[in-house]
Motif scaffolding. Sequence first.
Motif: not given
Length: 276
Positions: A227-228, A237, A242-244
């Motif tokens: 997500h980054k 994200y 969304w967060y991985s």
Amino acid sequence: MGNFLTGAILGFREGLEAFLIVVILLRFLRRTGRTALTKSVWGGAALGAAASLVLGGALYALSRALGQMEQTAKLWESGSSLAALVFITTFIVWMIRHGSDMVGSVERGAAENLSGRGILLLSALMVAREGVEIAIFSFAGEYDLVSIFAGAAAALLLTALIYFSLVRVNLKTIFTLTLFYLILQAGFLLGYGLHEGLSALRETGVLAAGSPLLVKAFDLSGTLLDHKTGVLGLPLYVLLGWYSKPEILQFSAQYLYTGLMLWYWRRVAGKNGAAR
């Protein structure tokens, strides 16, 4: 970029509602021959905007002060996010229940308060409500102020074009899309608050490293879905929260909240459609 886009959409959505409230009141007074009360609309709008700015400034200063304290930063971010979520959820529920009849709601309020003081208070309260939403969401999400004002400026421009009949837009579609986005962001805010809270409890030793509460639902960091940095993860994200690498608690709470709010929205919309 993601934070800027989210802040801009928020500023646009709430700014558009606030500006349209002023337009609806002005048109209602013109249609009913009460144009002498126009100054009360502008006075109320200015009062509501000022109250929102004061609240926003106070929350911003408080967030900056507590957020800079290393020992309490994550606990503060977690607590403030979850507290703000309570208020944001009440706003979303109100929008779901009443947003489809915005014009009728404003005009009924104006008809019941046809005096200088009544219109001023009505305008102030309605504009302040939208401003408070922006202030609380900005405070919890730590959005860049430039993005908020950019979105609000775009909303002001669109409202002016609508007022002078220079453009015709489907406001229902705009509000539907932006409300959907706000629900996604509210769900993300819940997940973020829980994630920061769990992280703070781990760092302070309250939770052991092997605690079941810290178990990850999955770990896609370093992949396309990161997500980054991921090519797919970053836009997901921004658009969907969304967060991985979420904890099971974070992931479950975020998407359960989002699903329940969308279900409630559909249920209310179905009832309103049947009533017509």
